[in-house]
Design an enzyme around this catalytic site. Sequence first.
Site, PDB file in Angstrom:
ATOM      1  N   ASP A  75       5.567 -11.840  -3.203  1.00 35.59           N
ATOM      2  CA  ASP A  75       6.198 -12.727  -4.187  1.00 35.59           C
ATOM      3  C   ASP A  75       5.842 -14.195  -3.939  1.00 35.59           C
ATOM      4  O   ASP A  75       5.580 -14.583  -2.801  1.00 35.59           O
ATOM      5  CB  ASP A  75       7.726 -12.524  -4.123  1.00 35.59           C
ATOM      6  CG  ASP A  75       8.425 -13.051  -5.359  1.00 35.59           C
ATOM      7  OD1 ASP A  75       7.764 -13.291  -6.389  1.00 35.59           O
ATOM      8  OD2 ASP A  75       9.660 -13.228  -5.297  1.00 35.59           O
ATOM      9  N   GLY A  76       5.842 -14.962  -5.010  1.00 33.98           N
ATOM     10  CA  GLY A  76       5.659 -16.413  -4.892  1.00 33.98           C
ATOM     11  C   GLY A  76       4.332 -16.930  -5.429  1.00 33.98           C
ATOM     12  O   GLY A  76       4.015 -18.104  -5.263  1.00 33.98           O
ATOM     13  N   ASN A  77       3.569 -16.073  -6.087  1.00 31.30           N
ATOM     14  CA  ASN A  77       2.264 -16.511  -6.624  1.00 31.30           C
ATOM     15  C   ASN A  77       2.423 -17.617  -7.668  1.00 31.30           C
ATOM     16  O   ASN A  77       1.658 -18.583  -7.684  1.00 31.30           O
ATOM     17  CB  ASN A  77       1.538 -15.338  -7.300  1.00 31.30           C
ATOM     18  CG  ASN A  77       1.174 -14.242  -6.337  1.00 31.30           C
ATOM     19  OD1 ASN A  77       1.298 -14.410  -5.126  1.00 31.30           O
ATOM     20  ND2 ASN A  77       0.726 -13.109  -6.867  1.00 31.30           N
TER      21      ASN A  77
ATOM     22  N   ARG B  85      -0.243 -19.944 -13.688  1.00 34.20           N
ATOM     23  CA  ARG B  85       0.280 -18.908 -12.789  1.00 34.20           C
ATOM     24  C   ARG B  85      -0.806 -17.933 -12.304  1.00 34.20           C
ATOM     25  O   ARG B  85      -0.792 -17.488 -11.169  1.00 34.20           O
ATOM     26  CB  ARG B  85       1.393 -18.121 -13.498  1.00 34.20           C
ATOM     27  CG  ARG B  85       2.649 -18.947 -13.753  1.00 34.20           C
ATOM     28  CD  ARG B  85       3.678 -18.115 -14.511  1.00 34.20           C
ATOM     29  NE  ARG B  85       4.041 -16.927 -13.761  1.00 34.20           N
ATOM     30  CZ  ARG B  85       4.975 -16.901 -12.807  1.00 34.20           C
ATOM     31  NH1 ARG B  85       5.661 -17.977 -12.523  1.00 34.20           N
ATOM     32  NH2 ARG B  85       5.226 -15.786 -12.169  1.00 34.20           N
TER      33      ARG B  85
ATOM     34  N   HIS C 296      -1.964 -15.653  -8.706  1.00 35.15           N
ATOM     35  CA  HIS C 296      -2.227 -14.214  -8.569  1.00 35.15           C
ATOM     36  C   HIS C 296      -3.627 -13.995  -7.985  1.00 35.15           C
ATOM     37  O   HIS C 296      -3.832 -13.133  -7.133  1.00 35.15           O
ATOM     38  CB  HIS C 296      -2.109 -13.510  -9.924  1.00 35.15           C
ATOM     39  CG  HIS C 296      -0.747 -13.614 -10.548  1.00 35.15           C
ATOM     40  ND1 HIS C 296       0.408 -13.387  -9.837  1.00 35.15           N
ATOM     41  CD2 HIS C 296      -0.349 -13.915 -11.816  1.00 35.15           C
ATOM     42  CE1 HIS C 296       1.456 -13.546 -10.648  1.00 35.15           C
ATOM     43  NE2 HIS C 296       1.027 -13.865 -11.842  1.00 35.15           N
TER      44      HIS C 296
ATOM     45  N   GLU D  91       9.706  -4.130 -14.429  1.00 30.27           N
ATOM     46  CA  GLU D  91      10.348  -5.298 -15.049  1.00 30.27           C
ATOM     47  C   GLU D  91       9.328  -6.379 -15.401  1.00 30.27           C
ATOM     48  O   GLU D  91       9.551  -7.177 -16.312  1.00 30.27           O
ATOM     49  CB  GLU D  91      11.426  -5.870 -14.120  1.00 30.27           C
ATOM     50  CG  GLU D  91      12.691  -5.007 -13.989  1.00 30.27           C
ATOM     51  CD  GLU D  91      12.515  -3.742 -13.152  1.00 30.27           C
ATOM     52  OE1 GLU D  91      11.571  -3.682 -12.326  1.00 30.27           O
ATOM     53  OE2 GLU D  91      13.324  -2.808 -13.318  1.00 30.27           O
TER      54      GLU D  91
ATOM     55  N   TRP E 247       6.713  -6.065 -16.973  1.00 29.88           N
ATOM     56  CA  TRP E 247       6.195  -5.871 -18.343  1.00 29.88           C
ATOM     57  C   TRP E 247       6.853  -6.854 -19.309  1.00 29.88           C
ATOM     58  O   TRP E 247       6.337  -7.085 -20.412  1.00 29.88           O
ATOM     59  CB  TRP E 247       6.425  -4.438 -18.831  1.00 29.88           C
ATOM     60  CG  TRP E 247       5.537  -3.403 -18.194  1.00 29.88           C
ATOM     61  CD1 TRP E 247       5.929  -2.383 -17.383  1.00 29.88           C
ATOM     62  CD2 TRP E 247       4.109  -3.271 -18.327  1.00 29.88           C
ATOM     63  NE1 TRP E 247       4.835  -1.627 -16.990  1.00 29.88           N
ATOM     64  CE2 TRP E 247       3.715  -2.159 -17.564  1.00 29.88           C
ATOM     65  CE3 TRP E 247       3.135  -3.992 -19.020  1.00 29.88           C
ATOM     66  CZ2 TRP E 247       2.391  -1.745 -17.460  1.00 29.88           C
ATOM     67  CZ3 TRP E 247       1.799  -3.580 -18.924  1.00 29.88           C
ATOM     68  CH2 TRP E 247       1.453  -2.464 -18.147  1.00 29.88           C
TER      69      TRP E 247
ATOM     70  N   LEU F 270      -5.851   4.441   7.059  1.00 30.75           N
ATOM     71  CA  LEU F 270      -4.722   3.719   6.440  1.00 30.75           C
ATOM     72  C   LEU F 270      -4.523   4.216   5.012  1.00 30.75           C
ATOM     73  O   LEU F 270      -5.478   4.266   4.233  1.00 30.75           O
ATOM     74  CB  LEU F 270      -5.038   2.207   6.418  1.00 30.75           C
ATOM     75  CG  LEU F 270      -4.061   1.301   5.659  1.00 30.75           C
ATOM     76  CD1 LEU F 270      -2.691   1.269   6.335  1.00 30.75           C
ATOM     77  CD2 LEU F 270      -4.612  -0.124   5.543  1.00 30.75           C
TER      78      LEU F 270
ATOM     79  N   ARG G 270       9.415  -9.416   2.546  1.00 33.50           N
ATOM     80  CA  ARG G 270       9.358 -10.094   1.250  1.00 33.50           C
ATOM     81  C   ARG G 270       8.983 -11.547   1.481  1.00 33.50           C
ATOM     82  O   ARG G 270       9.595 -12.230   2.297  1.00 33.50           O
ATOM     83  CB  ARG G 270      10.682 -10.014   0.484  1.00 33.50           C
ATOM     84  CG  ARG G 270      10.547 -10.690  -0.896  1.00 33.50           C
ATOM     85  CD  ARG G 270      11.637 -10.340  -1.879  1.00 33.50           C
ATOM     86  NE  ARG G 270      11.296 -10.884  -3.201  1.00 33.50           N
ATOM     87  CZ  ARG G 270      11.745 -10.402  -4.348  1.00 33.50           C
ATOM     88  NH1 ARG G 270      12.546  -9.362  -4.370  1.00 33.50           N
ATOM     89  NH2 ARG G 270      11.390 -10.954  -5.493  1.00 33.50           N
TER      90      ARG G 270
ATOM     91  N   SER H 101      14.572  -6.107  -5.716  1.00 32.52           N
ATOM     92  CA  SER H 101      13.890  -6.035  -7.022  1.00 32.52           C
ATOM     93  C   SER H 101      13.358  -4.645  -7.377  1.00 32.52           C
ATOM     94  O   SER H 101      12.208  -4.483  -7.791  1.00 32.52           O
ATOM     95  CB  SER H 101      12.744  -7.070  -7.084  1.00 32.52           C
ATOM     96  OG  SER H 101      13.235  -8.368  -6.859  1.00 32.52           O
TER      97      SER H 101
HETATM   98  C1  IPE Z   1       8.990  -8.443  -7.545  1.00 29.52           C
HETATM   99  O1  IPE Z   1       8.788  -9.791  -7.792  1.00 29.52           O
HETATM  100  C2  IPE Z   1       7.848  -7.651  -8.088  1.00 29.52           C
HETATM  101  C3  IPE Z   1       6.569  -7.859  -7.418  1.00 29.52           C
HETATM  102  C4  IPE Z   1       6.362  -8.577  -6.358  1.00 29.52           C
HETATM  103  C5  IPE Z   1       5.461  -7.161  -8.000  1.00 29.52           C
HETATM  104  P1  IPE Z   1       9.429 -10.501  -9.072  1.00 29.52           P
HETATM  105  O2  IPE Z   1       9.114 -11.948  -8.944  1.00 29.52           O
HETATM  106  O3  IPE Z   1       9.000  -9.828 -10.303  1.00 29.52           O
HETATM  107  O4  IPE Z   1      10.967 -10.205  -8.849  1.00 29.52           O
HETATM  108  P2  IPE Z   1      12.270 -11.054  -9.175  1.00 29.52           P
HETATM  109  O5  IPE Z   1      12.173 -11.442 -10.617  1.00 29.52           O
HETATM  110  O6  IPE Z   1      12.257 -12.220  -8.258  1.00 29.52           O
HETATM  111  O7  IPE Z   1      13.370 -10.093  -8.872  1.00 29.52           O
HETATM  112  C1  IPE Z   2       4.530 -12.150  -7.458  1.00 32.32           C
HETATM  113  O1  IPE Z   2       4.530 -13.499  -7.760  1.00 32.32           O
HETATM  114  C2  IPE Z   2       3.515 -11.366  -8.252  1.00 32.32           C
HETATM  115  C3  IPE Z   2       4.092 -10.561  -9.328  1.00 32.32           C
HETATM  116  C4  IPE Z   2       5.359 -10.361  -9.534  1.00 32.32           C
HETATM  117  C5  IPE Z   2       3.146  -9.915 -10.223  1.00 32.32           C
HETATM  118  P1  IPE Z   2       5.353 -14.075  -8.972  1.00 32.32           P
HETATM  119  O2  IPE Z   2       4.486 -14.076 -10.179  1.00 32.32           O
HETATM  120  O3  IPE Z   2       6.653 -13.393  -9.130  1.00 32.32           O
HETATM  121  O4  IPE Z   2       5.586 -15.579  -8.486  1.00 32.32           O
HETATM  122  P2  IPE Z   2       6.912 -16.420  -8.548  1.00 32.32           P
HETATM  123  O5  IPE Z   2       8.004 -15.595  -7.966  1.00 32.32           O
HETATM  124  O6  IPE Z   2       7.138 -16.724  -9.988  1.00 32.32           O
HETATM  125  O7  IPE Z   2       6.607 -17.628  -7.726  1.00 32.32           O
HETATM  126 MG    MG Z   3       8.475 -13.649  -8.290  1.00 22.48          MG
END
Ligand code: IPE
Ligand code: IPE
Ligand code: MG
Length: 252
Positions: free
Chosen positions: A30-32, A43, A47, A77, A79, A141, A198, A206
């Site tokens: 998370d956090g991309n 964004r 990714h 979610e 999607w 792996l 995470r 999530s």
């Molecule tokens: C969870 O991250 C899903 C993935 C890392 C693929 P999200 O950014 O979608 O989740 P929420 O919205 O913080 O719960």
């Molecule tokens: C995680 O990064 C990748 C996916 C959920 C596909 P996010 O796109 O959720 O990045 P943030 O959470 O908005 O920073």
């Molecule tokens: Mg996120």
Amino acid sequence: MTEDSIASRPLLEQVRSGDGVPAHIAIIMDGNGRWAGERGWPRFMGHREGMKSVRRVVTGCLAMGVGHLTLYAFSKENWARPAEEISALMKLLSEYVEREKQELAEKGVRVKVIGDRSRLSPAALVSVDSIEAATTGGDRLVLQLAISYGSRDEILAAARGLAVRCAAGELEPLEITETSFSEALFTAGSPDPDLLIRTSGEMRVSNFLLWQIAYSEIYVTPVLWPDFGEVDLYEAVLEYQRRERRFGRVTR
Ligand code: IPE
Ligand code: IPE
Ligand code: MG
């Protein structure tokens, strides 16, 4: 060898001499979006950068001898995100597959994609099939990529599958056990994750591996996914090695 690999060597040695390496690590990547936002970039750039982190954690797991790695790449979610972001993510999936499949196969990595494939585009499906086919022989792996994945969906599908077998007289309801239920999930064949990581500091799961993480050690780091590397992975495992896993028992 990359800079990250060199800097992380001493930590890798510490992990190897430490108390047990996890058999299975699961990561909510998370956090991309925030990583890109901090730079004023769109964004999808986050990714794209995040794919380098995927390479680094695969390298790290191979170096530690971790046998199973599950990466949450796209949730059910997700999607609901803008169509533009979804199509960028699906394109990146195809790029990842084309760029990495051969090397993954050579390194002994077997890729399995888990999630609801019925929603994937034909092009994404081709990529998924091709990386699975190219890596079937991998025995070092198991890399499970969770794409279009939702844990409640997975649990429902397992329950339905078992119910159908009961209705057909192939199975008695009382024969459904934790073991047979686990084997009806997408993750059949992999042990439950010992360690769930995470990134980006969010304190939630999530809809990821809800059944499988019943007793996983949870490690949340503020590091954003595109900045996550081997050093961060080994630090997470070292923290895991310091934990006392009691499984409800009294140990002292
Ligand atoms: C969870 O991250 C899903 C993935 C890392 C693929 P999200 O950014 O979608 O989740 P929420 O919205 O913080 O719960
Ligand atoms: C995680 O990064 C990748 C996916 C959920 C596909 P996010 O796109 O959720 O990045 P943030 O959470 O908005 O920073
Ligand atoms: Mg996120």
